[in-house]
Design an enzyme around this catalytic site. Sequence first.
Site, PDB file in Angstrom:
ATOM      1  CE  LYS A  19       0.669   1.440   4.471  1.00 27.74           C
ATOM      2  NZ  LYS A  19       1.547   2.534   4.788  1.00 27.74           N
ATOM      3  CG  ASP A 152      -0.994  -0.839   7.854  1.00 33.21           C
ATOM      4  OD1 ASP A 152      -0.773  -1.920   8.431  1.00 33.21           O
ATOM      5  OD2 ASP A 152      -0.130   0.016   7.633  1.00 33.21           O
TER       6      ASP A 152
END
Length: 310
Positions: A19, A152
């Site tokens: 990400k 996350d």
Amino acid sequence: MRPDPGGRPGAVRVRSAAKINLHLGVGAPRDDGFHPLDTVYQAVSLYDDLTASRADDWSVTTRTAVHLGDVALPGPGDNIVDRVAELLCATRCDEGCRPTARVEIDKTIPVAGGMAGGSADAAAALVALDRLWDLRTPDDALLDLAAQLGSDVPFALVGGTAHGLGRGEVVTAVEDHGSWAWVVVPDTGGLSTPAVYRHWDTLFPDAPATPAPAQPVLTALASGDPMALAAALRNDLEAAAVDLRPDLGELIARGEAEGALRGMVSGSGPTCVFLCESPEAARDVATALSATRDVVLTAHGPVAGAHLLG
Ligand code: C5P
């Protein structure tokens, strides 16, 4: 490997993506020590592939891509995948069950680089072990387990482009009309995420509790215009990462001078990412940066979250 008589698969292979935070607004630390975030994540095309196979005992082995160099990996029992197995066993299996599987991870996501490689492995392990053990965990329960594993990890399950609130674990998919071209420059001189947050606290002792809102990036994403997104990108942790590693600031300036629309530290760093106008422009910037860096990658986003392969 063939399915067992109960129809459970013999092996499950799952792909999970790195990400980038397109917006990372950080607020003053909460009572639990975590920082409130207002963030926009984008999953990009650097992947870890995890295979879980039936076995009589439990093992995790990791193979790293050549470009990752000689990185330190977690020892036996220390991998986030071990925690995934324990958590799934404790919450989704009969009492007294013990995890058994052979897990193999093929890593290409920079390790400890601010691209959530560990979280990608956790998400891949959740999906793979849930399937291998035929637990049929509902999606919302998988997201809850993901949040317990790391801020996350829920995004690594969801993928695409998403807005993250809370400590980053409350994710909602957002409109993204672009196909965005990135250059990624990994760095092995690890900056640890907690150390960067701690340094941010010392640099900004009077930070407001509420993080800067992500609206400019959300608007730019909906436009699909790389110039608009470049102008809107924001990472509040960058000041702390660059203060600890001034050479990252120099790298960002060089990438921009070579034609990137905008460079920035990825998450807590030290990986740096560069948004470019097109895949061709990204290749040109990558070639220019390769003159002084051993490893320069290109990637595109958004891509899917953790998903079964084949
Ligand atoms: O949640 P995760 O395990 O990824 O967090 C790693 C560390 O990063 C935390 O222990 C904390 O020091 C820091 N962190 C934070 N605020 C967040 C996310 C992470 O302070 N929102």
